[in-house]
Design a protein around this motif. Structure first.
Motif, PDB file in Angstrom:
ATOM      1  N   SER A 137       3.348 -20.409 -52.760  1.00  0.00           N
ATOM      2  CA  SER A 137       3.131 -20.593 -54.201  1.00  0.00           C
ATOM      3  C   SER A 137       2.198 -19.491 -54.670  1.00  0.00           C
ATOM      4  N   LEU A 138       2.302 -19.149 -55.938  1.00  0.00           N
ATOM      5  CA  LEU A 138       1.481 -18.107 -56.525  1.00  0.00           C
ATOM      6  C   LEU A 138       1.534 -18.229 -58.033  1.00  0.00           C
ATOM      7  N   GLU A 139       0.775 -17.399 -58.727  1.00  0.00           N
ATOM      8  CA  GLU A 139       0.831 -17.358 -60.187  1.00  0.00           C
ATOM      9  C   GLU A 139       1.566 -16.102 -60.593  1.00  0.00           C
ATOM     10  N   LYS A 140       2.464 -16.241 -61.547  1.00  0.00           N
ATOM     11  CA  LYS A 140       3.203 -15.101 -62.081  1.00  0.00           C
ATOM     12  C   LYS A 140       3.102 -15.187 -63.595  1.00  0.00           C
ATOM     13  N   ASP A 141       2.507 -14.185 -64.206  1.00  0.00           N
ATOM     14  CA  ASP A 141       2.254 -14.173 -65.652  1.00  0.00           C
ATOM     15  C   ASP A 141       1.473 -15.414 -66.095  1.00  0.00           C
ATOM     16  N   GLY A 142       0.529 -15.846 -65.267  1.00  0.00           N
ATOM     17  CA  GLY A 142      -0.343 -16.965 -65.600  1.00  0.00           C
ATOM     18  C   GLY A 142       0.229 -18.341 -65.365  1.00  0.00           C
ATOM     19  N   ALA A 143       1.462 -18.424 -64.857  1.00  0.00           N
ATOM     20  CA  ALA A 143       2.103 -19.734 -64.627  1.00  0.00           C
ATOM     21  C   ALA A 143       2.302 -19.954 -63.129  1.00  0.00           C
ATOM     22  N   PRO A 144       2.170 -21.205 -62.670  1.00  0.00           N
ATOM     23  CA  PRO A 144       2.421 -21.482 -61.258  1.00  0.00           C
ATOM     24  C   PRO A 144       3.895 -21.255 -60.924  1.00  0.00           C
ATOM     25  N   CYS A 145       4.117 -20.540 -59.838  1.00  0.00           N
ATOM     26  CA  CYS A 145       5.471 -20.228 -59.376  1.00  0.00           C
ATOM     27  C   CYS A 145       5.541 -20.393 -57.868  1.00  0.00           C
ATOM     28  N   ALA A 146       6.760 -20.338 -57.373  1.00  0.00           N
ATOM     29  CA  ALA A 146       6.979 -20.338 -55.934  1.00  0.00           C
ATOM     30  C   ALA A 146       7.879 -19.163 -55.592  1.00  0.00           C
ATOM     31  N   GLU A 147       7.568 -18.539 -54.473  1.00  0.00           N
ATOM     32  CA  GLU A 147       8.365 -17.419 -53.979  1.00  0.00           C
ATOM     33  C   GLU A 147       9.330 -17.954 -52.927  1.00  0.00           C
ATOM     34  N   VAL A 148      10.617 -17.666 -53.111  1.00  0.00           N
ATOM     35  CA  VAL A 148      11.645 -18.120 -52.180  1.00  0.00           C
ATOM     36  C   VAL A 148      12.302 -16.901 -51.557  1.00  0.00           C
ATOM     37  N   GLN A 149      12.297 -16.840 -50.236  1.00  0.00           N
ATOM     38  CA  GLN A 149      12.973 -15.763 -49.525  1.00  0.00           C
ATOM     39  C   GLN A 149      14.441 -16.131 -49.408  1.00  0.00           C
ATOM     40  N   VAL A 150      15.314 -15.224 -49.856  1.00  0.00           N
ATOM     41  CA  VAL A 150      16.744 -15.500 -49.914  1.00  0.00           C
ATOM     42  C   VAL A 150      17.511 -14.424 -49.152  1.00  0.00           C
ATOM     43  N   ARG A 151      18.422 -14.861 -48.300  1.00  0.00           N
ATOM     44  CA  ARG A 151      19.337 -13.946 -47.608  1.00  0.00           C
ATOM     45  C   ARG A 151      20.699 -14.114 -48.261  1.00  0.00           C
ATOM     46  N   THR A 152      21.299 -12.996 -48.679  1.00  0.00           N
ATOM     47  CA  THR A 152      22.582 -13.040 -49.387  1.00  0.00           C
ATOM     48  C   THR A 152      23.650 -12.285 -48.606  1.00  0.00           C
ATOM     49  N   ASP A 153      24.888 -12.385 -49.093  1.00  0.00           N
ATOM     50  CA  ASP A 153      25.984 -11.631 -48.493  1.00  0.00           C
ATOM     51  C   ASP A 153      26.216 -10.295 -49.203  1.00  0.00           C
ATOM     52  N   ASP A 154      25.294  -9.889 -50.073  1.00  0.00           N
ATOM     53  CA  ASP A 154      25.396  -8.618 -50.783  1.00  0.00           C
ATOM     54  C   ASP A 154      24.854  -7.506 -49.883  1.00  0.00           C
ATOM     55  N   PRO A 155      25.701  -6.574 -49.438  1.00  0.00           N
ATOM     56  CA  PRO A 155      25.226  -5.530 -48.524  1.00  0.00           C
ATOM     57  C   PRO A 155      24.160  -4.615 -49.140  1.00  0.00           C
ATOM     58  N   GLN A 156      24.095  -4.539 -50.472  1.00  0.00           N
ATOM     59  CA  GLN A 156      23.087  -3.719 -51.137  1.00  0.00           C
ATOM     60  C   GLN A 156      21.728  -4.417 -51.204  1.00  0.00           C
ATOM     61  N   CYS A 157      21.729  -5.739 -51.177  1.00  0.00           N
ATOM     62  CA  CYS A 157      20.499  -6.537 -51.288  1.00  0.00           C
ATOM     63  C   CYS A 157      20.609  -7.751 -50.382  1.00  0.00           C
ATOM     64  N   GLU A 158      20.520  -7.532 -49.100  1.00  0.00           N
ATOM     65  CA  GLU A 158      20.646  -8.656 -48.168  1.00  0.00           C
ATOM     66  C   GLU A 158      19.455  -9.601 -48.233  1.00  0.00           C
ATOM     67  N   GLN A 159      18.274  -9.072 -48.530  1.00  0.00           N
ATOM     68  CA  GLN A 159      17.059  -9.873 -48.626  1.00  0.00           C
ATOM     69  C   GLN A 159      16.471  -9.717 -50.018  1.00  0.00           C
ATOM     70  N   VAL A 160      16.264 -10.831 -50.704  1.00  0.00           N
ATOM     71  CA  VAL A 160      15.604 -10.806 -52.007  1.00  0.00           C
ATOM     72  C   VAL A 160      14.551 -11.907 -52.052  1.00  0.00           C
ATOM     73  N   LEU A 161      13.637 -11.746 -52.978  1.00  0.00           N
ATOM     74  CA  LEU A 161      12.643 -12.775 -53.256  1.00  0.00           C
ATOM     75  C   LEU A 161      12.957 -13.329 -54.631  1.00  0.00           C
ATOM     76  N   ALA A 162      13.163 -14.631 -54.712  1.00  0.00           N
ATOM     77  CA  ALA A 162      13.441 -15.294 -55.991  1.00  0.00           C
ATOM     78  C   ALA A 162      12.204 -16.097 -56.376  1.00  0.00           C
ATOM     79  N   TYR A 163      11.797 -15.982 -57.630  1.00  0.00           N
ATOM     80  CA  TYR A 163      10.609 -16.679 -58.113  1.00  0.00           C
ATOM     81  C   TYR A 163      11.031 -17.791 -59.063  1.00  0.00           C
ATOM     82  N   PHE A 164      10.510 -18.996 -58.798  1.00  0.00           N
ATOM     83  CA  PHE A 164      10.849 -20.180 -59.582  1.00  0.00           C
ATOM     84  C   PHE A 164       9.597 -20.781 -60.180  1.00  0.00           C
TER      85      PHE A 164
END
Length: 113
Positions: A11-38
């Motif tokens: 968990s972290l703050e993003k633009d002053g709001a509480p958020c969570a960082e999610v590590q995501v593995r995708t089938d996109d060869p250009q971006c196999e690993q992304v971080l999604a913030y919720f």
């Protein structure tokens, strides 16, 4: 692109709001690993705030390397349609795939509500 695996990292703050960082593995060869913030939405669900390409590599990023961008916000380019508008259907599909992967929804509830 499809989500292959996802898990909440922290968990972290993003633009002053509480958020969570999610590590995501995708089938996109250009971006196999992304971080999604919720963040928690007004209707007690979760909003996808942003997506960052996770291109960190200890071989190139162990020092201040200005020639390499390890983390780049790709939210707009991933969900932009031909008319340069957000494709909300694709964005929602990705969000739901992440939230339904493993224990992501339960971990988000525990961390940010």
């Amino acid at each position: 692109m499809n989500v292959l695996e996802a898990h909440v990292a922290r968990s972290l703050e993003k633009d002053g709001a509480p958020c969570a960082e999610v590590q995501v593995r995708t089938d996109d060869p250009q971006c196999e690993q992304v971080l999604a913030y919720f963040s928690l939405s007004a209707d007690q669900d979760y909003d996808l705030v942003s997506i960052v390409r996770d291109d960190a590599d200890l071989l190139t990023d162990w020092f201040d390397n200005s020639m390499h961008t390890a983390y780049e916000d790709i939210t707009m380019q991933w969900f932009e349609n031909e008319s340069l508008k957000t494709d909300w259907g694709r964005r929602e599909t990705f969000k739901q795939q992440v939230l339904s992967s493993g224990q992501v929804r339960e971990d988000l509830k525990r961390l940010i509500g």
